[in-house]
Design a protein around this motif. Structure first.
Motif, PDB file in Angstrom:
ATOM      1  N   ALA A   1       0.838  -1.201   0.000  1.00 61.27           N
ATOM      2  CA  ALA A   1       0.000   0.000   0.000  1.00 61.27           C
ATOM      3  C   ALA A   1       0.876   1.255   0.000  1.00 61.27           C
ATOM      4  O   ALA A   1       0.647   2.188  -0.774  1.00 61.27           O
TER       5      ALA A   1
ATOM      6  N   GLU B   1       9.771   3.837   6.411  1.00 57.58           N
ATOM      7  CA  GLU B   1       9.572   2.420   6.720  1.00 57.58           C
ATOM      8  C   GLU B   1      10.424   2.057   7.925  1.00 57.58           C
ATOM      9  O   GLU B   1      11.615   2.378   7.970  1.00 57.58           O
TER      10      GLU B   1
ATOM     11  N   GLN C   1       4.640  -7.184   4.609  1.00 56.23           N
ATOM     12  CA  GLN C   1       4.332  -8.624   4.650  1.00 56.23           C
ATOM     13  C   GLN C   1       4.581  -9.267   3.292  1.00 56.23           C
ATOM     14  O   GLN C   1       5.086 -10.383   3.201  1.00 56.23           O
TER      15      GLN C   1
ATOM     16  N   ASN D   1      -1.544 -14.820  -6.968  1.00 56.20           N
ATOM     17  CA  ASN D   1      -2.822 -14.251  -7.388  1.00 56.20           C
ATOM     18  C   ASN D   1      -2.721 -12.755  -7.669  1.00 56.20           C
ATOM     19  O   ASN D   1      -3.713 -12.062  -7.658  1.00 56.20           O
TER      20      ASN D   1
ATOM     21  N   TYR E   1       2.276 -10.049  12.741  1.00 54.90           N
ATOM     22  CA  TYR E   1       1.795 -11.311  13.311  1.00 54.90           C
ATOM     23  C   TYR E   1       1.625 -11.215  14.808  1.00 54.90           C
ATOM     24  O   TYR E   1       2.452 -10.622  15.495  1.00 54.90           O
TER      25      TYR E   1
ATOM     26  N   GLN F   1       1.634 -21.020   1.836  1.00 56.22           N
ATOM     27  CA  GLN F   1       2.789 -20.678   0.987  1.00 56.22           C
ATOM     28  C   GLN F   1       4.085 -21.093   1.647  1.00 56.22           C
ATOM     29  O   GLN F   1       4.992 -21.626   1.022  1.00 56.22           O
TER      30      GLN F   1
ATOM     31  N   ASP G   1      -3.878  -2.996   4.616  1.00 60.65           N
ATOM     32  CA  ASP G   1      -4.362  -3.906   5.659  1.00 60.65           C
ATOM     33  C   ASP G   1      -4.742  -3.211   6.962  1.00 60.65           C
ATOM     34  O   ASP G   1      -5.526  -3.752   7.743  1.00 60.65           O
TER      35      ASP G   1
ATOM     36  N   VAL H   1      -2.513  -8.238  -1.610  1.00 62.61           N
ATOM     37  CA  VAL H   1      -1.536  -7.326  -2.195  1.00 62.61           C
ATOM     38  C   VAL H   1      -2.233  -6.370  -3.170  1.00 62.61           C
ATOM     39  O   VAL H   1      -2.021  -5.151  -3.137  1.00 62.61           O
TER      40      VAL H   1
HETATM   41  C1  LIG Z   1       3.736 -14.723   4.158  1.00 59.54           C
HETATM   42  C2  LIG Z   1       2.617 -13.949   3.507  1.00 59.54           C
HETATM   43  C3  LIG Z   1       2.126 -14.335   2.274  1.00 59.54           C
HETATM   44  C4  LIG Z   1       1.119 -13.609   1.643  1.00 59.54           C
HETATM   45  N1  LIG Z   1       0.691 -13.990   0.416  1.00 59.54           N
HETATM   46  C5  LIG Z   1      -0.236 -13.270  -0.252  1.00 59.54           C
HETATM   47  C6  LIG Z   1      -0.652 -13.640  -1.570  1.00 59.54           C
HETATM   48  O1  LIG Z   1      -0.197 -14.628  -2.115  1.00 59.54           O
HETATM   49  N2  LIG Z   1      -1.533 -12.842  -2.190  1.00 59.54           N
HETATM   50  C7  LIG Z   1      -2.056 -11.721  -1.619  1.00 59.54           C
HETATM   51  O2  LIG Z   1      -2.818 -11.021  -2.268  1.00 59.54           O
HETATM   52  N3  LIG Z   1      -1.694 -11.370  -0.360  1.00 59.54           N
HETATM   53  C8  LIG Z   1      -0.805 -12.118   0.335  1.00 59.54           C
HETATM   54  N4  LIG Z   1      -0.445 -11.764   1.617  1.00 59.54           N
HETATM   55  C9  LIG Z   1      -1.073 -10.588   2.224  1.00 59.54           C
HETATM   56  C10 LIG Z   1      -0.389  -9.315   1.733  1.00 59.54           C
HETATM   57  O3  LIG Z   1       1.015  -9.444   1.798  1.00 59.54           O
HETATM   58  C11 LIG Z   1      -0.856  -8.123   2.539  1.00 59.54           C
HETATM   59  O4  LIG Z   1      -2.247  -7.999   2.385  1.00 59.54           O
HETATM   60  C12 LIG Z   1      -0.171  -6.842   2.078  1.00 59.54           C
HETATM   61  O5  LIG Z   1       1.236  -6.932   2.249  1.00 59.54           O
HETATM   62  C13 LIG Z   1      -0.695  -5.639   2.856  1.00 59.54           C
HETATM   63  O6  LIG Z   1       0.028  -4.524   2.468  1.00 59.54           O
HETATM   64  P1  LIG Z   1       0.123  -3.217   3.376  1.00 59.54           P
HETATM   65  O7  LIG Z   1       1.038  -2.298   2.655  1.00 59.54           O
HETATM   66  O8  LIG Z   1      -1.226  -2.759   3.723  1.00 59.54           O
HETATM   67  O9  LIG Z   1       0.776  -3.686   4.742  1.00 59.54           O
HETATM   68  P2  LIG Z   1       2.120  -4.453   5.100  1.00 59.54           P
HETATM   69  O10 LIG Z   1       2.527  -5.339   4.000  1.00 59.54           O
HETATM   70  O11 LIG Z   1       1.875  -5.041   6.440  1.00 59.54           O
HETATM   71  O12 LIG Z   1       3.215  -3.303   5.212  1.00 59.54           O
HETATM   72  C14 LIG Z   1       3.191  -2.363   6.248  1.00 59.54           C
HETATM   73  C15 LIG Z   1       4.589  -1.794   6.440  1.00 59.54           C
HETATM   74  O13 LIG Z   1       4.525  -0.707   7.332  1.00 59.54           O
HETATM   75  C16 LIG Z   1       5.641  -0.726   8.200  1.00 59.54           C
HETATM   76  N5  LIG Z   1       5.274  -0.019   9.420  1.00 59.54           N
HETATM   77  C17 LIG Z   1       4.329  -0.378  10.321  1.00 59.54           C
HETATM   78  N6  LIG Z   1       4.247   0.538  11.309  1.00 59.54           N
HETATM   79  C18 LIG Z   1       5.173   1.484  11.035  1.00 59.54           C
HETATM   80  C19 LIG Z   1       5.572   2.677  11.689  1.00 59.54           C
HETATM   81  N7  LIG Z   1       4.973   3.081  12.824  1.00 59.54           N
HETATM   82  N8  LIG Z   1       6.574   3.410  11.159  1.00 59.54           N
HETATM   83  C20 LIG Z   1       7.167   3.016   9.998  1.00 59.54           C
HETATM   84  N9  LIG Z   1       6.814   1.884   9.329  1.00 59.54           N
HETATM   85  C21 LIG Z   1       5.833   1.145   9.838  1.00 59.54           C
HETATM   86  C22 LIG Z   1       5.890  -2.203   8.419  1.00 59.54           C
HETATM   87  O14 LIG Z   1       7.232  -2.434   8.828  1.00 59.54           O
HETATM   88  C23 LIG Z   1       5.579  -2.771   7.045  1.00 59.54           C
HETATM   89  O15 LIG Z   1       6.717  -2.841   6.224  1.00 59.54           O
HETATM   90  C24 LIG Z   1       0.555 -12.479   2.273  1.00 59.54           C
HETATM   91  C25 LIG Z   1       1.042 -12.101   3.535  1.00 59.54           C
HETATM   92  C26 LIG Z   1       2.040 -12.826   4.155  1.00 59.54           C
HETATM   93  C27 LIG Z   1       2.557 -12.408   5.497  1.00 59.54           C
END
Ligand SMILES: Cc1cc2nc3c(=O)[nH]c(=O)nc-3n(C[C@H](O)[C@H](O)[C@H](O)COP(=O)(O)OP(=O)(O)OC[C@H]3O[C@@H](n4cnc5c(N)ncnc54)[C@H](O)[C@@H]3O)c2cc1C
Length: 560
Positions: free
Chosen positions: A245, A264, A271, A280, A347, A391, A530, A539
């Motif tokens: 995101a 970051e 994740q 996907n 987690y 996975q 998320d 993703v």
């Molecule tokens: C092992 C695994 C496999 C997955 N496989 C799939 C898949 O096959 N297909 C799919 O669609 N989805 C999959 N997902 C889910 C998908 O990865 C998540 O839905 C997606 O990454 C969410 O993105 P996001 O940017 O919202 O949050 P995140 O990916 O959680 O990223 C948030 C980031 O913010 C940072 N952060 C948090 N708080 C702070 C702060 N206070 N200051 C600075 N930085 C901060 C964190 O360190 C992190 O890097 C999977 C997830 C995991 C864990």
């Protein structure tokens, strides 16, 4: 195999091997263009073919200066080839070609076969990406038989949580390093040279030979060339969080002319960066590793001019007039017109006797792919029944003797995508244990045993185990926003229509309009991915929300 017409003068060889004939030809062409005069460029399309060529060269008494091998080749991988090639030409410099930023492979290679460099394909333009690398290696080869190539080194204890965190941080930030165990002779020599000992591990020795004793992530980031300090003090947009995101928001923000900085706390990718294979995500019919996908996004954001700060933890948000100010854990601040909160989820820890103490020492939350090569020949326990656990099971099954999936529910079908359930069914060394929970863990230095309970019968069983990976649901870490930004009872951030209840706008809302779709209860502060209440944990949706939030940022700025 084809060779350049060989004048029988003993020009040293540069050998390149790639199973894709087009790639193989184009590497050879680029190499000949620059090095053809001084070196004989030999190309092959498989590991065995390349080894034949090397044996021939050996028998002729010629030399080999550089070997470039593709990592993914069907009959013999690039690593296997380089390993065998080293027996023939131990002083040849070695380069691994990887399709994308396949850091795991590269790091594994650096440790296993002493690779000098890994190169991302495609390397266009060669003047920028290929030649500087080969120039440096040839220079090294010409000057000395075994002159060490500069590299980052980590010396630590095999079962130390701090050492694991350091290696994970470097790997997830795409920084190649070589890993030495403190109790091995070379590790001990390096520790002595750094003025450290096993009790002060981990020690990182940077490429330029500077030792860092138990560095923090921020110190390490700075020393290995990751940006930690903003270049300005006021931006159009601060993005907090570098997962899909946040990266999506940074790409769209910067590409649309907003002065954008992304902060970051750990490593960009979030994740998704820990996922071994995302199958996907639109446009990748064969799947893509999370590291590859998010590394591309990171480079795209940088290309468009976004600033990316790593190892900076945002711990506060303040409002000063129209400015939105984020505060770091060291007290520094960064101000902007707007903020996108994209902090995702982390987690949850499993509250079971013994597990907490052994985190990072055999017990890992999330995929911890850096540990995969160490699991070879062992049993691995994967706890959880969602896609991320599935996975991980498929991934670790390639390394481990056996993977046991510990699933609380009575079936995987309810919690996991159909395609993954099918994949798991097809892997012989994965065993799925439903209606089962981990109830205890034991170990002195590191995990040695776990106890499982069958929730249907109540029977318990204790098994020898060195590796447990837990994927047991996630929570948003949004406590730092409490009292300022409206959250749901579980801490997820509310936005847009969810904030207007019975026609009432949120508490403290001063504007003469409803919050925009992804706008939080604070005007100008948006949420994506998320961490948003009721978000789809995917993703694609996170990337989409990052992009959409930027459109709403524009709308907000127009009326500022
Ligand atoms: C092992 C695994 C496999 C997955 N496989 C799939 C898949 O096959 N297909 C799919 O669609 N989805 C999959 N997902 C889910 C998908 O990865 C998540 O839905 C997606 O990454 C969410 O993105 P996001 O940017 O919202 O949050 P995140 O990916 O959680 O990223 C948030 C980031 O913010 C940072 N952060 C948090 N708080 C702070 C702060 N206070 N200051 C600075 N930085 C901060 C964190 O360190 C992190 O890097 C999977 C997830 C995991 C864990």
């Amino acid at each position: 195999m084809t060779e350049q017409p060989a004048a029988r003068v003993t020009r040293p060889a540069i050998l390149t091997v790639d199973d894709d004939p087009n790639v193989s030809r184009s590497v050879a062409r680029d190499l000949r263009r620059r090095y053809g005069e001084g070196y004989r460029v030999v190309r092959a399309e498989s590991g065995p073919e390349a080894l034949d060529a090397l044996r021939e060269i050996k028998l002729r008494g010629d030399e080999v200066a550089v070997l470039l091998a593709d990592y993914r080749m069907p009959r013999m991988s690039g690593i296997e080839f380089l390993e065998e090639a080293m027996d023939l030409f131990p002083t040849a410099r070695r380069v691994l070609l990887t399709a994308y930023a396949d850091t795991d492979a590269a790091i594994q290679a650096i440790n296993v076969v002493d690779v000098d460099h890994y190169l991302l394909k495609p390397w266009d333009p060669p003047e920028e990406k290929l030649y500087p690398v080969v120039d440096a290696l040839l220079d090294t080869w010409v000057r000395s038989d075994r002159r060490p190539v500069p590299e980052t080194k980590v010396v630590g204890d095999r079962w130390s949580a701090r050492s694991y965190k350091m290696r994970d941080f470097l790997a997830r930030n795409q920084v190649p390093y070589r890993w030495y165990m403190a109790d091995e002779p070379e590790g001990a020599r390096l520790l002595a040279a750094a003025g450290a000992d096993a009790s002060t591990c981990p020690v990182v020795i940077t490429e330029d030979g500077q030792p860092l004793i138990q560095p923090t992530n921020a110190e390490l980031a700075e020393r290995v060339g990751l940006s930690t300090t903003p270049s300005g003090d006021f931006y159009d947009l601060v993005v907090v969080g570098g997962g899909p995101a946040g990266l999506g928001a940074a790409v769209y923000g910067a590409s649309e002319g907003l002065r954008t900085v992304l902060v970051e706390r750990r490593a960009t990718g979030g994740q998704a960066g820990t996922s071994s294979r995302i199958e996907n995500y639109l446009g990748f019919p064969d799947g893509v590793s999370g590291a590859q996908l998010t590394d591309r996004a990171r480079r795209q954001a940088v290309k468009f001019g976004a600033e990316l700060l790593t190892a900076r933890d945002v711990v506060g948000l303040d409002l000063r007039g129209s400015a939105r100010v984020v505060r770091f854990d060291d007290g520094a601040e960064l101000a902007a017109h707007t903020v996108i909160l994209a902090t995702g989820v982390t987690y949850r820890m499993l509250d079971v006797p013994g597990l907490r103490e052994l985190a990072g020492r055999g017990v890992y939350y999330g995929a911890a792919t850096t540990e995969a090569p160490n699991c070879a020949g062992h049993d691995v326990y994967v706890v959880g029944g969602a896609n991320s656990a599935g996975q991980a099971a498929v991934y670790f099954a390639q390394h481990a003797r056996r993977v046991v999936m510990v699933v609380r529910g009575d079936t995987l079908e309810r919690s996991m995508s159909h395609y993954l359930v099918q994949q798991i069914g097809e892997v012989d060394n994965i065993e799925v244990r439903t209606c089962t929970e981990v109830v205890a863990a034991e170990g002195e230095d590191h995990l040695e045993k776990i106890t499982l309970r069958d929730s249907a019968t109540g029977d318990t069983e204790t098994a020898e185990a060195h590796w447990v990976f837990l994927f047991i649901g996630a929570a948003p870490g949004t406590e730092w926003l409490a009292g300022l930004v409206e959250r749901d009872p579980r801490g997820f951030l509310l936005a847009g229509p969810d904030l207007v209840v019975g026609g009432e706008r949120p508490r403290g809302w001063t504007l003469d309009r409803d919050p925009y779709h992804l706008e939080t209860s604070v005007p100008g502060v948006f949420v994506a991915g998320d961490v948003r209440a009721e978000s789809v944990k995917r993703v694609a949706s996170a990337v989409g929300e990052g992009a959409m939030a930027v459109t709403l940022v524009h709308r907000y700025l127009e009326k500022l």
